[in-house]
Design a protein around this motif. Structure first.
Motif, PDB file in Angstrom:
ATOM      1  N   LEU A 148     -29.119 -33.614  -0.977  1.00 48.93           N
ATOM      2  CA  LEU A 148     -29.331 -33.686  -2.412  1.00 48.93           C
ATOM      3  C   LEU A 148     -28.642 -32.512  -3.086  1.00 48.93           C
ATOM      4  O   LEU A 148     -28.798 -31.360  -2.658  1.00 48.93           O
ATOM      5  CB  LEU A 148     -30.827 -33.644  -2.737  1.00 48.93           C
ATOM      6  CG  LEU A 148     -31.585 -34.972  -2.710  1.00 48.93           C
ATOM      7  CD1 LEU A 148     -31.600 -35.566  -1.322  1.00 48.93           C
ATOM      8  CD2 LEU A 148     -32.975 -34.792  -3.257  1.00 48.93           C
TER       9      LEU A 148
ATOM     10  N   GLU B 256     -38.763 -45.047  -5.358  1.00 49.13           N
ATOM     11  CA  GLU B 256     -40.078 -44.528  -4.985  1.00 49.13           C
ATOM     12  C   GLU B 256     -40.527 -43.564  -6.069  1.00 49.13           C
ATOM     13  O   GLU B 256     -39.701 -42.895  -6.691  1.00 49.13           O
ATOM     14  CB  GLU B 256     -40.027 -43.813  -3.636  1.00 49.13           C
ATOM     15  CG  GLU B 256     -41.391 -43.338  -3.152  1.00 49.13           C
ATOM     16  CD  GLU B 256     -41.364 -42.800  -1.729  1.00 49.13           C
ATOM     17  OE1 GLU B 256     -40.355 -42.990  -1.030  1.00 49.13           O
ATOM     18  OE2 GLU B 256     -42.378 -42.192  -1.306  1.00 49.13           O
TER      19      GLU B 256
ATOM     20  N   TYR C  59     -37.319 -33.912  -9.666  1.00 48.63           N
ATOM     21  CA  TYR C  59     -38.335 -33.073  -9.053  1.00 48.63           C
ATOM     22  C   TYR C  59     -38.845 -32.126 -10.135  1.00 48.63           C
ATOM     23  O   TYR C  59     -38.162 -31.892 -11.136  1.00 48.63           O
ATOM     24  CB  TYR C  59     -37.756 -32.237  -7.913  1.00 48.63           C
ATOM     25  CG  TYR C  59     -37.477 -32.988  -6.642  1.00 48.63           C
ATOM     26  CD1 TYR C  59     -36.384 -33.846  -6.524  1.00 48.63           C
ATOM     27  CD2 TYR C  59     -38.305 -32.833  -5.523  1.00 48.63           C
ATOM     28  CE1 TYR C  59     -36.136 -34.531  -5.355  1.00 48.63           C
ATOM     29  CE2 TYR C  59     -38.057 -33.513  -4.341  1.00 48.63           C
ATOM     30  CZ  TYR C  59     -36.971 -34.354  -4.279  1.00 48.63           C
ATOM     31  OH  TYR C  59     -36.718 -35.031  -3.105  1.00 48.63           O
TER      32      TYR C  59
ATOM     33  N   SER D  46     -27.455 -37.874  -4.816  1.00 51.55           N
ATOM     34  CA  SER D  46     -26.944 -37.905  -3.445  1.00 51.55           C
ATOM     35  C   SER D  46     -26.182 -39.195  -3.209  1.00 51.55           C
ATOM     36  O   SER D  46     -26.357 -40.186  -3.929  1.00 51.55           O
ATOM     37  CB  SER D  46     -28.085 -37.776  -2.430  1.00 51.55           C
ATOM     38  OG  SER D  46     -28.896 -38.928  -2.434  1.00 51.55           O
TER      39      SER D  46
ATOM     40  N   SER E 285     -37.382 -41.329  -7.346  1.00 52.12           N
ATOM     41  CA  SER E 285     -36.006 -41.591  -6.935  1.00 52.12           C
ATOM     42  C   SER E 285     -35.564 -42.910  -7.560  1.00 52.12           C
ATOM     43  O   SER E 285     -36.387 -43.802  -7.808  1.00 52.12           O
ATOM     44  CB  SER E 285     -35.883 -41.636  -5.417  1.00 52.12           C
ATOM     45  OG  SER E 285     -36.700 -42.646  -4.885  1.00 52.12           O
TER      46      SER E 285
ATOM     47  N   ASN F  16     -33.371 -40.022   0.078  1.00 54.99           N
ATOM     48  CA  ASN F  16     -34.005 -38.964   0.844  1.00 54.99           C
ATOM     49  C   ASN F  16     -35.065 -38.300  -0.005  1.00 54.99           C
ATOM     50  O   ASN F  16     -34.754 -37.622  -0.963  1.00 54.99           O
ATOM     51  CB  ASN F  16     -32.953 -37.941   1.250  1.00 54.99           C
ATOM     52  CG  ASN F  16     -33.191 -37.389   2.637  1.00 54.99           C
ATOM     53  OD1 ASN F  16     -34.254 -37.566   3.202  1.00 54.99           O
ATOM     54  ND2 ASN F  16     -32.205 -36.725   3.187  1.00 54.99           N
ATOM     55  N   LYS F  17     -36.323 -38.507   0.331  1.00 51.86           N
ATOM     56  CA  LYS F  17     -37.405 -37.861  -0.388  1.00 51.86           C
ATOM     57  C   LYS F  17     -37.747 -36.580   0.348  1.00 51.86           C
ATOM     58  O   LYS F  17     -38.219 -36.611   1.485  1.00 51.86           O
ATOM     59  CB  LYS F  17     -38.620 -38.782  -0.447  1.00 51.86           C
ATOM     60  CG  LYS F  17     -39.860 -38.140  -1.030  1.00 51.86           C
ATOM     61  CD  LYS F  17     -41.024 -39.107  -0.911  1.00 51.86           C
ATOM     62  CE  LYS F  17     -42.337 -38.445  -1.255  1.00 51.86           C
ATOM     63  NZ  LYS F  17     -43.467 -39.381  -1.054  1.00 51.86           N
TER      64      LYS F  17
ATOM     65  N   ASN G 159     -28.530 -37.465   4.116  1.00 50.93           N
ATOM     66  CA  ASN G 159     -27.796 -37.129   2.897  1.00 50.93           C
ATOM     67  C   ASN G 159     -28.382 -35.892   2.236  1.00 50.93           C
ATOM     68  O   ASN G 159     -29.586 -35.665   2.233  1.00 50.93           O
ATOM     69  CB  ASN G 159     -27.771 -38.302   1.933  1.00 50.93           C
ATOM     70  CG  ASN G 159     -29.128 -38.942   1.750  1.00 50.93           C
ATOM     71  OD1 ASN G 159     -30.077 -38.652   2.461  1.00 50.93           O
ATOM     72  ND2 ASN G 159     -29.223 -39.820   0.786  1.00 50.93           N
TER      73      ASN G 159
ATOM     74  N   TYR H 202     -32.618 -38.442  -8.570  1.00 53.01           N
ATOM     75  CA  TYR H 202     -33.986 -37.974  -8.351  1.00 53.01           C
ATOM     76  C   TYR H 202     -34.407 -37.026  -9.472  1.00 53.01           C
ATOM     77  O   TYR H 202     -33.576 -36.355 -10.076  1.00 53.01           O
ATOM     78  CB  TYR H 202     -34.088 -37.175  -7.040  1.00 53.01           C
ATOM     79  CG  TYR H 202     -33.449 -37.792  -5.823  1.00 53.01           C
ATOM     80  CD1 TYR H 202     -32.079 -37.696  -5.618  1.00 53.01           C
ATOM     81  CD2 TYR H 202     -34.216 -38.436  -4.854  1.00 53.01           C
ATOM     82  CE1 TYR H 202     -31.480 -38.242  -4.499  1.00 53.01           C
ATOM     83  CE2 TYR H 202     -33.627 -38.975  -3.731  1.00 53.01           C
ATOM     84  CZ  TYR H 202     -32.256 -38.872  -3.558  1.00 53.01           C
ATOM     85  OH  TYR H 202     -31.671 -39.413  -2.434  1.00 53.01           O
TER      86      TYR H 202
ATOM     87  N   SER I 242     -28.285 -42.522   7.867  1.00 51.20           N
ATOM     88  CA  SER I 242     -29.169 -41.795   8.768  1.00 51.20           C
ATOM     89  C   SER I 242     -30.262 -41.026   8.055  1.00 51.20           C
ATOM     90  O   SER I 242     -31.109 -40.444   8.678  1.00 51.20           O
ATOM     91  CB  SER I 242     -28.349 -40.796   9.588  1.00 51.20           C
ATOM     92  OG  SER I 242     -27.824 -39.801   8.727  1.00 51.20           O
ATOM     93  N   GLY I 243     -30.243 -40.975   6.771  1.00 51.97           N
ATOM     94  CA  GLY I 243     -31.223 -40.165   6.047  1.00 51.97           C
ATOM     95  C   GLY I 243     -30.839 -38.716   5.977  1.00 51.97           C
ATOM     96  O   GLY I 243     -31.631 -37.877   5.556  1.00 51.97           O
TER      97      GLY I 243
ATOM     98  N   PHE J  47     -41.662 -33.736  -5.591  1.00 52.90           N
ATOM     99  CA  PHE J  47     -40.930 -34.979  -5.843  1.00 52.90           C
ATOM    100  C   PHE J  47     -41.620 -35.778  -6.943  1.00 52.90           C
ATOM    101  O   PHE J  47     -42.846 -35.933  -6.939  1.00 52.90           O
ATOM    102  CB  PHE J  47     -40.882 -35.792  -4.552  1.00 52.90           C
ATOM    103  CG  PHE J  47     -40.376 -37.193  -4.702  1.00 52.90           C
ATOM    104  CD1 PHE J  47     -41.268 -38.265  -4.754  1.00 52.90           C
ATOM    105  CD2 PHE J  47     -39.028 -37.459  -4.775  1.00 52.90           C
ATOM    106  CE1 PHE J  47     -40.826 -39.565  -4.875  1.00 52.90           C
ATOM    107  CE2 PHE J  47     -38.566 -38.763  -4.902  1.00 52.90           C
ATOM    108  CZ  PHE J  47     -39.467 -39.818  -4.945  1.00 52.90           C
TER     109      PHE J  47
ATOM    110  N   SER K 104     -37.496 -34.173   5.283  1.00 49.70           N
ATOM    111  CA  SER K 104     -37.333 -35.489   4.692  1.00 49.70           C
ATOM    112  C   SER K 104     -38.533 -36.337   5.052  1.00 49.70           C
ATOM    113  O   SER K 104     -38.810 -36.559   6.234  1.00 49.70           O
ATOM    114  CB  SER K 104     -36.050 -36.135   5.206  1.00 49.70           C
ATOM    115  OG  SER K 104     -35.935 -37.441   4.691  1.00 49.70           O
TER     116      SER K 104
ATOM    117  N   THR L 143     -39.286 -39.461   3.669  1.00 45.63           N
ATOM    118  CA  THR L 143     -39.105 -40.902   3.590  1.00 45.63           C
ATOM    119  C   THR L 143     -37.637 -41.215   3.693  1.00 45.63           C
ATOM    120  O   THR L 143     -36.823 -40.574   3.057  1.00 45.63           O
ATOM    121  CB  THR L 143     -39.630 -41.449   2.243  1.00 45.63           C
ATOM    122  OG1 THR L 143     -40.999 -41.126   2.112  1.00 45.63           O
ATOM    123  CG2 THR L 143     -39.436 -42.947   2.146  1.00 45.63           C
ATOM    124  N   PHE L 144     -37.316 -42.158   4.473  1.00 44.76           N
ATOM    125  CA  PHE L 144     -35.954 -42.643   4.402  1.00 44.76           C
ATOM    126  C   PHE L 144     -36.004 -44.163   4.387  1.00 44.76           C
ATOM    127  O   PHE L 144     -36.528 -44.787   5.292  1.00 44.76           O
ATOM    128  CB  PHE L 144     -35.112 -42.180   5.579  1.00 44.76           C
ATOM    129  CG  PHE L 144     -33.751 -42.797   5.543  1.00 44.76           C
ATOM    130  CD1 PHE L 144     -33.406 -43.824   6.396  1.00 44.76           C
ATOM    131  CD2 PHE L 144     -32.845 -42.401   4.585  1.00 44.76           C
ATOM    132  CE1 PHE L 144     -32.164 -44.431   6.320  1.00 44.76           C
ATOM    133  CE2 PHE L 144     -31.599 -43.000   4.498  1.00 44.76           C
ATOM    134  CZ  PHE L 144     -31.270 -44.010   5.376  1.00 44.76           C
TER     135      PHE L 144
END
Lengths: 116, 116
Positions: free
Chosen positions: B105, B56, B35, B95, B48, A102-103, B103, B33, B100-101, B45, A94, A96-97
């Motif tokens: 996908l 982003e 991709y 997602s 998003s 979540n990237k 998650n 997202y 917390s980041g 990526f 991950s 970026t958050f």
């Protein structure tokens, strides 16, 4: 910049033998690490993730992965391979958050071939 | 198990034509997202999307690309004037937001775009 390396294009293993698919990462701060699998004509399916805590993470279909901070690795393992495990495996970090999304930065993928 | 659905599975178009790829994310997911994966290369990526705006985007996502959530269920990627190098597999993902980041996908099966 965040990056993921999967050093092996292909891994060959006999059915019943243990398998390892390697992944190393580069990320600033604490990493969030993921493994996904792609079967032919299917999307990427989530296998497991490491966020924090125990370095050994257990996931779907009997797979597990070991987070090693000193070696910046997150290798995927399975004690006994099945022919049906043959697929393309992607490691991801991950990058970026921000606010909940979540990237993911993916590795190039490793093709696992399990032979009967 | 809930799925992300993508249509079409394969589209062939002439260079310079507009293409719209469609996705139906999982109903309770809030982040969406796109991709893409050029044949033999990494999953990259693109963008998003949250709360009806882009969260982003990557450098790949230039002015030729746009995303939209036209109704409560669909999420679309439009390529305004396709180029040969846009030929790729395009994956939609969604997602839930987690603080917390961590998650996960969930990806669709992909839409293969071939530009001639």
């Amino acid at each position: 910049a965040q990056s993921v390396a999967q050093p092996e294009d292909q891994v060959n293993v006999a059915e019943g033998n243990p398998l390892t698919v390697k992944c190393t990462y580069s990320v600033s701060g604490n990493p969030y690490l993921f493994w996904y699998v792609q079967y032919p004509n299917r999307g990427l399916q989530f296998l497991l993730k490491y966020i924090t805590g125990d370095n050994l993470v257990k996931g779907s279909y009997g797979f597990e992965a070991e987070f090693n901070k000193s070696q910046t690795s997150f290798h995927l393992k399975k004690p006994s391979a099945l022919v049906s495990d043959s697929a393309l495996y992607f490691c991801a970090v991950s990058a970026t958050f921000s606010g909940g999304y979540n990237k993911l930065i993916f590795g190039a993928g490793t093709r696992l071939a399990v032979h009967p | 198990e809930p799925e992300v659905t993508q249509t079409p599975s394969h589209q062939v178009t002439q260079m310079g034509q507009e293409v719209i790829l469609r996705c139906v994310p999982i109903s309770n997911h809030l982040y969406f997202y796109w991709y893409r994966q050029i044949l033999g290369q990494k999953v990259e990526f693109l963008v998003s999307f949250y709360n009806n705006e882009i969260s982003e985007k990557s450098e790949i996502f230039d002015d030729q690309f746009s995303v939209e959530r036209p109704d409560g269920s669909n999420f679309t990627l439009k390529i305004r004037s396709t180029k040969l190098e846009d030929s790729a597999m395009y994956f939609c993902a969604s997602s839930v937001p987690l603080p917390s980041g961590a998650n996960v996908l969930t990806f669709g099966a992909g839409s293969r775009l071939t530009v001639l």
